[in-house]
Motif scaffolding. Structure first.
Motif, PDB file in Angstrom:
ATOM      1  N   UNK A  17      39.944 -30.243  55.813  1.00 61.37           N
ATOM      2  CA  UNK A  17      41.125 -30.323  54.954  1.00 61.37           C
ATOM      3  C   UNK A  17      41.498 -28.948  54.407  1.00 61.37           C
ATOM      4  N   UNK A  18      40.516 -28.153  54.025  1.00 62.49           N
ATOM      5  CA  UNK A  18      40.806 -26.823  53.495  1.00 62.49           C
ATOM      6  C   UNK A  18      41.470 -25.942  54.553  1.00 62.49           C
ATOM      7  N   UNK A  19      41.062 -26.057  55.820  1.00 59.37           N
ATOM      8  CA  UNK A  19      41.722 -25.303  56.898  1.00 59.37           C
ATOM      9  C   UNK A  19      43.186 -25.712  57.055  1.00 59.37           C
ATOM     10  N   UNK A  20      43.518 -26.927  56.643  1.00 60.29           N
ATOM     11  CA  UNK A  20      44.895 -27.419  56.733  1.00 60.29           C
ATOM     12  C   UNK A  20      45.700 -27.129  55.470  1.00 60.29           C
ATOM     13  N   UNK A  21      45.131 -26.363  54.548  1.00 63.27           N
ATOM     14  CA  UNK A  21      45.859 -25.978  53.346  1.00 63.27           C
ATOM     15  C   UNK A  21      45.602 -26.825  52.118  1.00 63.27           C
ATOM     16  N   UNK A  22      44.648 -27.734  52.181  1.00 65.57           N
ATOM     17  CA  UNK A  22      44.312 -28.547  51.020  1.00 65.57           C
ATOM     18  C   UNK A  22      43.424 -27.730  50.084  1.00 65.57           C
ATOM     19  N   UNK A  23      43.628 -27.888  48.787  1.00 63.94           N
ATOM     20  CA  UNK A  23      42.818 -27.163  47.813  1.00 63.94           C
ATOM     21  C   UNK A  23      41.986 -28.149  47.000  1.00 63.94           C
ATOM     22  N   UNK A  24      40.831 -27.681  46.611  1.00 61.53           N
ATOM     23  CA  UNK A  24      39.882 -28.511  45.873  1.00 61.53           C
ATOM     24  C   UNK A  24      40.373 -28.725  44.450  1.00 61.53           C
ATOM     25  N   UNK A  25      40.417 -29.985  44.029  1.00 60.88           N
ATOM     26  CA  UNK A  25      40.774 -30.338  42.653  1.00 60.88           C
ATOM     27  C   UNK A  25      39.535 -30.535  41.795  1.00 60.88           C
ATOM     28  N   UNK A  26      38.507 -31.112  42.396  1.00 57.72           N
ATOM     29  CA  UNK A  26      37.296 -31.387  41.645  1.00 57.72           C
ATOM     30  C   UNK A  26      36.234 -32.015  42.525  1.00 57.72           C
ATOM     31  N   UNK A  27      35.040 -32.068  41.979  1.00 56.79           N
ATOM     32  CA  UNK A  27      33.881 -32.578  42.703  1.00 56.79           C
ATOM     33  C   UNK A  27      33.045 -33.446  41.786  1.00 56.79           C
TER      34      UNK A  27
END
Length: 147
Positions: free
Chosen positions: A118-128
């Motif tokens: 997902x990160x390679x597709x431009x998604x950014x982490x909101x939380x874990x």
């Protein structure tokens, strides 16, 4: 039986809650939400991977609501991983969501699944959430379209 709350209400935790119970809660919540925000185009969104016989072997399942695509399920069979099938599938789902007026998409994934994808597709982490499952983590990501 159930603990009394506020006069005529009882607090009950059934071992097997019914679909009707869920539907009642969902209908009340949806009515409340509609009074406070435009739901936009509401409904399921699916992009399926099918074999030569027309059987579904993977794909994406989600829903659009409040101008966002919620990605609920994503599965690419092992032989097709790393061949751009997943990237193509995601692009199609995002395009369909944008056509419905969505401004972005969000997803949650476990540490043993596809955070990097997902990160390679431009998604950014909101939380874990750490230790869900124990020893692992659950990650929540989002992507705004056109950014």
């Amino acid at each position: 039986m159930g603990r009394r709350l506020n006069g005529s209400l009882r607090l009950v935790a059934p071992d097997a809650p019914s679909d009707a119970d869920r539907a009642t809660i969902l209908a009340a919540l949806a009515a409340f939400n509609r009074a406070h925000a435009d739901a936009g185009v509401v409904g399921p969104l699916a992009v399926l991977l099918q074999d030569d016989q027309g059987g579904t072997v993977g794909g994406l399942w989600g829903a659009t609501l409040f101008g966002w695509l919620k990605i609920e399920l994503l599965f690419v069979p092992r032989p097709q991983r790393g061949t751009a099938v997943g990237r193509t599938l995601m692009a199609r789902a995002e395009r369909l969501a944008a056509e419905r007026g969505c401004i972005g998409a969000f997803v949650d994934t476990y540490s043993f699944q596809a955070r990097g994808f997902y990160e390679k597709l431009g998604y950014s982490l909101l939380g874990t959430i750490q230790d869900q499952p124990p020893g692992g983590a659950r990650h929540f990501l989002q992507k705004r379209f056109g950014v």
